[in-house]
Design an enzyme around this catalytic site. Structure first.
Site, PDB file in Angstrom:
ATOM      1  N   GLY A 249       0.792  -1.227   0.000  1.00  0.00           N
ATOM      2  CA  GLY A 249       0.000   0.000   0.000  1.00  0.00           C
ATOM      3  C   GLY A 249       0.818   1.267   0.000  1.00  0.00           C
ATOM      4  O   GLY A 249       0.283   2.342   0.266  1.00  0.00           O
ATOM      5  N   GLU A 291       4.651  -6.170   1.045  1.00  0.00           N
ATOM      6  CA  GLU A 291       3.994  -6.521  -0.215  1.00  0.00           C
ATOM      7  C   GLU A 291       3.770  -5.332  -1.120  1.00  0.00           C
ATOM      8  O   GLU A 291       2.634  -4.900  -1.322  1.00  0.00           O
ATOM      9  CB  GLU A 291       2.647  -7.184   0.099  1.00  0.00           C
ATOM     10  CG  GLU A 291       2.794  -8.402   0.972  1.00  0.00           C
ATOM     11  CD  GLU A 291       1.467  -8.845   1.571  1.00  0.00           C
ATOM     12  OE1 GLU A 291       0.493  -8.084   1.551  1.00  0.00           O
ATOM     13  OE2 GLU A 291       1.419  -9.981   2.045  1.00  0.00           O
ATOM     14  N   CYS A 362     -18.872   3.625 -24.929  1.00  0.00           N
ATOM     15  CA  CYS A 362     -20.223   4.169 -24.913  1.00  0.00           C
ATOM     16  C   CYS A 362     -20.706   4.335 -23.477  1.00  0.00           C
ATOM     17  O   CYS A 362     -21.625   3.634 -23.026  1.00  0.00           O
ATOM     18  CB  CYS A 362     -21.143   3.252 -25.705  1.00  0.00           C
ATOM     19  SG  CYS A 362     -20.599   3.156 -27.407  1.00  0.00           S
TER      20      CYS A 362
HETATM   21  C1  LIG Z   1      -3.343  -5.120  -3.110  1.00  0.00           C
HETATM   22  C2  LIG Z   1      -2.539  -5.719  -2.038  1.00  0.00           C
HETATM   23  C3  LIG Z   1      -1.199  -5.334  -1.871  1.00  0.00           C
HETATM   24  C4  LIG Z   1      -0.535  -4.304  -2.725  1.00  0.00           C
HETATM   25  O1  LIG Z   1      -1.091  -3.033  -2.618  1.00  0.00           O
HETATM   26  P1  LIG Z   1      -0.349  -1.846  -3.391  1.00  0.00           P
HETATM   27  O2  LIG Z   1      -1.152  -0.651  -3.001  1.00  0.00           O
HETATM   28  O3  LIG Z   1      -0.403  -2.106  -4.826  1.00  0.00           O
HETATM   29  O4  LIG Z   1       1.040  -1.793  -2.860  1.00  0.00           O
HETATM   30  C5  LIG Z   1      -0.472  -5.964  -0.902  1.00  0.00           C
HETATM   31  N1  LIG Z   1      -1.018  -6.916  -0.111  1.00  0.00           N
HETATM   32  C6  LIG Z   1      -2.305  -7.298  -0.224  1.00  0.00           C
HETATM   33  C7  LIG Z   1      -2.832  -8.347   0.655  1.00  0.00           C
HETATM   34  C8  LIG Z   1      -3.106  -6.712  -1.193  1.00  0.00           C
HETATM   35  O5  LIG Z   1      -4.377  -7.091  -1.301  1.00  0.00           O
END
Ligand SMILES: *Cc1c(COP(=O)(O)O)cnc(C)c1O
Length: 432
Positions: A249, A291, A362
């Protein structure tokens, strides 16, 4: 000047990405077309890997959230840089395995994985399954038992943190479809169940508080809440988690004034918070995972379009229509996502026009950007929408039976197709 280091302007005044001239790329590969810079992707991967080395003694892993942009070459690049992969569907597992990724490096997420997907994951030897709820735990247990295997799992926990971002991309608060809440006792119940369920091996916990977050505080706070949770579960059940997933995130620059923290700063502060929290609670430091999705690929990509009709409604606005739209970039219609747009052949000039960049579908809402500054633009020009590497190709659809654009990867001025443009034949291949 631009939202990403991989962008520049050459002597002809053309926008370049990874040293390649975008006007030439448009001529060579056609439009619409996604272009991504390999060097930028690799540099982003290395920043995350290095930050875990430097601030957490390498006791962790960065897993690329492949939902941001998933294709075989992307899986190869990212795992080649030492990252693991987060996957959220059988299709993403299949893509990663087709690319030759070690299944042990895959982490399977999602709030409603189907029994077939769970079976596929167990049979393929996917490294971690991040279990979202008790129903899934039972289903997974049954499937793993039938396969004669043990599933290594993390439990998805809602840390109860409200990160300041768009409503649709907040996931840490109690009112979320993802995970088990700590406050309600659901999480404790989940831990007890996981410890007592056949063919399940609980490795630890996972949280993910949202997306496009610019502030490090909520990440720090989440790490503290999770350390507390590890301690609380140790007291109540005797089980001390060895692994802790801290989610992704991390915000990126979509527009020049966006100012996300450096990933190193994020890791420095989160690692310090976690070490302090674990020391205070006499916990061993868990192996962590982070992540990044968007932050690996978002600013490494752009989309090229050709301008068609330009419609000025006096006193209202100017619509500049392009040969793509919500089919290849649904983020504006979904959540009014902001982007910078550039007339690729006049990238060095001042942005003296204000326009609405309209898609060709559209739907009146099929816009890519409203009231956006751009250099003077007319029919036939190539327009680049910047920072479209994440959640564009991966969210693309065939609405209006428009074939999806190709993805071109550039590196040091050289370009190659990594996802082919869809054909009309592709559109009807499943029709009976
Ligand atoms: C979507 C997601 C991420 C990555 O989020 P980003 O905003 O793209 O970094 C990481 N972990 C989980 C569990 C997610 O669902």
């Amino acid at each position: 000047m631009f939202v990403s280091d991989c962008l520049s302007v050459n002597e002809q005044g053309h926008l370049t990405i990874g040293g390649a001239d975008t006007v030439e790329l448009a001529a060579q590969f056609g439009t619409p077309c996604y272009v991504m810079d390999e060097a930028q992707i690799r540099q982003n991967c290395r920043a995350f890997v290095r930050s875990i080395q430097e601030h957490y003694d390498g006791n962790g892993v960065a897993n690329y959230a492949s939902k941001a942009f998933c294709c075989k070459e992307m899986c190869r690049i990212v795992t080649g840089e030492g990252l693991g992969l987060d996957v959220v569907s059988g299709g993403e597992i299949y893509t990663a395995l087709s690319a030759g990724v070690d299944p042990a490096k895959l982490n399977f997420h999602g709030n409603n994985k189907t029994p077939d997907e769970l079976k596929y994951a167990v049979e393929s030897g996917v490294g971690r399954i991040i279990v979202d709820n008790l129903y899934e735990l039972e289903t997974l247990s049954r499937i793993a038992s039938a396969c004669g295997k043990t599933a290594d799992v993390l439990l998805r926990i809602k840390p109860g943190i409200d990160a300041h971002t768009h409503d649709f991309i907040r996931t840490g608060q109690i009112d979320s479809k993802f995970g088990l809440a700590i406050e309600t006792g659901e999480a404790l119940e989940g831990v007890k169940a996981a410890l007592n369920t056949e063919s399940i091996c609980l490795k630890g916990y996972h949280c993910h508080i949202g997306s496009q977050i610019f502030d490090v505080d909520p990440f720090e706070h989440a790490a503290q809440v999770m350390a507390d949770f590890i301690a609380q579960m140790k007291a109540e059940t005797g089980y001390e988690a060895e692994e802790l997933g801290l989610g992704g995130g991390f915000g990126i620059k979509y527009r020049s004034h966006d100012d996300p923290p450096a990933y190193e700063d994020y890791m420095a502060r989160v690692a310090a918070a976690l070490k302090e929290a674990c020391a205070a609670r006499q916990l061993a430091l868990p192996f962590i995972s982070i992540e990044p999705g968007r932050s690996i690929i978002g600013s490494a990509g752009l989309t090229l379009y050709t301008v068609g009709a330009v419609k000025t409604i006096p006193g209202v606005r100017t619509y500049v229509s392009i040969d793509g739209g919500m089919g290849d970039n649904p983020r504006y219609i979904l959540y009014q996502a902001e982007y910078e747009i550039v007339n690729a052949a006049r990238a060095g000039e001042p942005k003296t026009q204000t326009i609405t960049l309209a898609g060709r579908c559209c739907e009146s809402g099929d816009l890519i950007q409203e009231n956006a500054p751009i250099q003077p633009v007319e029919a036939g020009d190539i327009v680049a929408v910047l920072s479209t590497g994440a959640y564009n190709y991966s969210m693309a659809s065939n609405y209006n039976r428009i074939p999806r654009p190709p993805v071109v990867l550039v590196n040091d001025g050289q370009a190659r197709v990594i996802v082919r443009r869809e054909t009309y034949e592709d559109l009807t291949k499943n029709d009976i």
